[in-house]
Design an enzyme around this catalytic site. Structure first.
Site, short mmCIF file in Angstrom:
data_model
loop_
_atom_site.label_atom_id
_atom_site.label_comp_id
_atom_site.label_asym_id
_atom_site.label_seq_id
_atom_site.Cartn_x
_atom_site.Cartn_y
_atom_site.Cartn_z
CB CYS A 51 29.77 2.41 39.12
SG CYS A 51 28.84 3.92 39.42
CB CYS A 54 24.38 2.80 39.86
SG CYS A 54 25.27 3.67 38.54
CG ASP A 492 33.86 -28.72 53.79
OD1 ASP A 492 33.20 -29.17 54.74
OD2 ASP A 492 33.98 -29.32 52.70
#
Length: 796
Positions: A51, A54, A492
């Site tokens: 997760c 961590c 773009d």
């Protein structure tokens, strides 16, 4: 080959290889360039993160080391570390990571052949990268096996628990035999992570999973073997002889097994998605040529020899034939051609090059034979540097902590303390061990993360499933938070707002010239060329007049246009300068048409025969039919649209005016797009970027939200957060709306999942909620969460 793109002539001399002058990727570590030897840089693949918390723990641990600056990305499972080699070594970094229960894979020496793709290739393709990929594949295979086996075992447990008619004699014991392997072996990855976190004094979602699954299983075992309501002398043998023990009414085996299956599914899908995180860089590197025709001197004259790209050195000369990729960045020494740079610039019009012009590796030679002298190889090429831009942008993305993990860090210790307090209180009050254990277990069961674990994955699965039906791919729950906050959308031009395909938009003929005949003659001449503009004219002529004529004596005039004989007419097409060489001057009406076309950002092709200029054909990259409505839709979502393109100013502003965009930033290189996004972010804007080319990949990764057109390059798609499969800009509007709706659903799910727990915890602790009712409340909360998520299927 028609080379009459007057509006684009400035691009012919553009050196796209000049990316190393950009400091964005070199300065990401924050160290001054005047002390290059004071620090070293390393990318460490991390194994064991489950997760975002961590990643935060590893990052904090590494940053506590002297001389270390680290950033850990959970999505890419990598730690980007700058360290002082006099204070720390890579072994020290790995040891620090291992000390908190994770594994850092150290880079291995790589073969010199890997100079082929430069520094990034070393990071991606080194032994460490290979080991990490192998470890990730092994983890996914293990999760898949556990998921399949657990699902098979859980199905009959759920069926017998929920359908009384299926509850045969001793069904509860059969359920136990099927459920305990799921709760123990199936959920083993969660239990291992829980133990690793426990040893280092932390709690995450894995802790909640272990507590919930473990509590449900252990209480069920207790209820089956000792749950006959006050008969302490009950033996296992006696229990097994009963048709239905009293405790069997209070078993939660279906909870323990079903929760495991759902969470394994979520973890597997998440792992599979993260495994594709490196595909962007792989696709970038794969674009390069693999071999080159090296030109060497010999006693009999120059000879060609096929060599690998890794063998090229600065100063080597190599040959590029029509249709081949240019091996590396260089300068044309001999020949003339048009280079298709769309894979790097995203622009549809090839760039005309001749002796002295720079060319970029991985671009495609569309026509004439070229001899190129290499000026940059390996890590210095434009392709390698764009790859690094993507890497740095991805590494710099902020880790978004999942709401469940943030709350779990506080919620889990509170639940554990509350359960222990409940047990002690009831024992101290002399209400008996049975009442004390029942109340304590009720506290743990009501805190089981069933709904909490389902809140995000069910909404995400339903939302993404509906999105796929609408041509929208959402990569994960972290993406959704960005869609809620964005206020600026950068678009773009080529392939995003426009079709990316040249087309004839206007034909103007001189007085006395038949339009169809003029189009047939020009189209016949241009049909002999491979240039995209020529192809557009030939295609349009064929659609209007039908069969085209044969061309004789066709000749290309590099930088000017083409010549040939059509039906006995000596025809010339291209720039006005080419016609003037033939003594053909544009009459007023044609000169006016040419000027008007170029003012609109279009390419004007003049053509003449029999001594007179007779026609001007205007060609442009056409705007997609839905673009204008899509811009209106984006504005309705509170977004400020900005057109960002490498094309010239006139073309960009013409397209912007057609679709309703007020702000235009034109003539930018790939790294400039990153800079523009970063500048907008520095102004406090939350930026979404929509693009489709490799040149957009770094900007897509840098933006707070990246949306890639599915018709674009793999690199752009992989660097983005959302992919618009149907290549329609209106899908961007739907994507943001759906993402926001899904995020709202997830937050609602999490709220109710916690609300059930918080409301029921006091009741459980006070003895008013026995484990059976606690399990029912938990199951109801899960049903509510799933039902709420299923409403996303009706999104339109």
């Amino acid at each position: 080959m028609s080379t009459t793109d007057a509006a684009h002539t400035g691009h012919a001399a553009t050196d796209h290889a000049d990316l190393d002058g950009h400091d964005g990727h070199d300065g990401h570590d924050g160290h001054e360039p005047d002390a290059p030897t004071s620090t070293e840089h390393v990318d460490l693949p991390i194994v064991g993160m489950t997760c975002a918390s961590c990643a935060s723990r590893i990052e904090k641990k590494l940053n506590k080391l002297d001389g270390v600056t680290a950033s850990v990305n959970f999505a890419t499972e990598r730690a980007t570390v700058d360290f002082d080699p006099s204070a720390q070594s890579t072994d020290d970094l790995a040891a620090a990571v291992a000390s908190i229960g994770y594994e850092a894979i150290l880079p291995q020496p790589e073969p010199s052949e890997h100079d082929l793709h430069g520094e990034h290739a070393g990071g991606a393709a080194s032994g460490g990268g290979h080991d990490h990929a192998t470890a990730t594949a092994a983890q996914l295979a293990d999760l898949r096996t556990r998921l399949i086996v657990s699902t098979v075992l859980t199905a009959p447990v759920l069926a017998t628990a929920m359908i009384p008619a299926l509850q045969f004699e001793y069904w509860q014991w059969a359920s136990l035999a099927l459920a305990w392997p799921v709760a123990v072996w199936g959920a083993l990855p969660f239990h291992r992570a829980t133990w690793a976190n426990l040893r280092h004094g932390s709690a995450t979602m894995d802790t909640l999973i272990t507590l919930g699954v473990g509590a449900a299983l252990l209480w069920s075992i207790y209820a089956l073997f000792w749950g006959t309501a006050g008969e302490p002398g009950m033996t296992m043998t006696l229990a097994l002889t009963l048709e239905r023990t009293e405790g069997a009414h209070e078993i939660y085996l279906e909870v323990a097994s079903a929760v495991t299956v759902f969470l394994l599914l979520g973890r597997y899908l998440e792992g599979r998605a993260k495994r594709q995180a490196g595909a962007a860089l792989e696709s970038l590197l794969a674009m390069g040529a693999k071999e080159a025709s090296l030109l060497e001197d010999s006693p009999t004259g120059p000879v060609e020899r096929r060599v690998s790209i890794g063998s090229l050195k600065v100063g080597d000369r190599f040959v590029v034939r029509p249709g081949e990729k240019i091996a590396t960045d260089g300068v044309v020494e001999d020949g003339a051609s048009a280079i298709d740079e769309s894979m790097l610039t995203g622009e549809s019009v090839p760039v005309d090059v001749t002796s002295g012009d720079g060319v970029t590796g991985a671009t495609v030679n569309t026509s004439g034979r070229l001899v190129v002298r290499a000026t940059r190889v390996g890590a210095d090429t434009a392709l390698a540097q764009i790859a690094r831009l993507v890497t740095d942008a991805q590494s710099g993305k902020a880790d978004i902590q999942r709401l469940a993990d943030r709350v779990a860090a506080i919620f889990v210790p509170i639940v554990i303390v509350l359960a222990g307090f409940t047990l002690g209180f009831w024992l101290g009050a002399d209400w008996g061990s049975s009442a004390a254990i029942t109340a304590a277990v009720a506290v743990l069961i009501i805190a089981c993360p069933c709904a909490l674990g389902l809140a995000t994955p069910t909404a995400l699965l339903v939302g993404t499933g509906r999105g796929a039906q609408l041509g929208i791919l959402i990569k994960g729950p972290e993406v959704l938070e960005s869609t809620k906050r964005v206020d600026t959308v950068v678009l773009d031009k080529t392939g995003t707002v426009t079709t990316g395909r040249m087309a004839v938009v206007d034909v103007v003929v001189a007085a006395g010239t038949d339009p169809d005949e003029a189009l047939r003659i020009v189209g016949s001449l241009e049909a002999a060329s491979e240039h995209p503009i020529a192809a557009a004219i030939a295609r349009h002529a064929g659609e209007v007049v039908g069969t085209l004529a044969e061309v004789e004596s066709f000749a290309n005039r590099p930088g000017l246009g083409v010549e040939g004989v059509v039906d006995g007419h000596a025809v010339v097409a291209g720039r006005p300068a080419l016609l003037e060489d033939w003594g053909q001057h544009l009459p007023a009406e044609l000169e006016s048409a040419r000027a008007a076309a170029e003012a609109r950002g279009q390419t004007a092709i003049a053509a003449g025969w029999d001594g007179e200029a007779r026609v001007v054909v205007s060609v442009a990259d056409t705007v997609k039919p839905t673009s204008a409505a899509a811009i209106t839709g984006l504005r309705s979502l509170g977004l400020r649209p900005i057109l960002l393109t490498g094309d010239n100013e006139a073309t960009a502003r013409a397209v912007a005016a057609e679709v309703g965009i007020d702000e235009v930033i034109a003539e930018v290189l790939p790294q400039d797009k990153v800079d523009v996004v970063a500048r907008l972010q520095a102004e406090g804007r939350i930026v979404a970027m929509i693009g489709d080319g490799v040149n957009d990949a770094a900007a897509l990764a840098t933006a707070d939200l990246g949306l890639a057109m599915g018709t674009g390059t793999d690199a752009a798609i992989e660097a983005s957060d959302l992919t618009l499969v149907r290549g329609d800009l209106s899908a961007a509007v739907d994507a943001i709306r759906l993402s926001r709706r899904t995020l709202t659903t997830i937050k609602g799910n999490l709220f109710w999942a916690f609300a059930y727990n918080v409301a029921a915890l006091p009741l459980a602790a006070s003895g008013y909620l026995n484990p059976m009712i606690a399990g029912a409340a938990m199951a109801f909360s899960s049903v509510f969460v799933v039902t709420n998520s299923l409403r996303l299927r009706r999104f339109t």
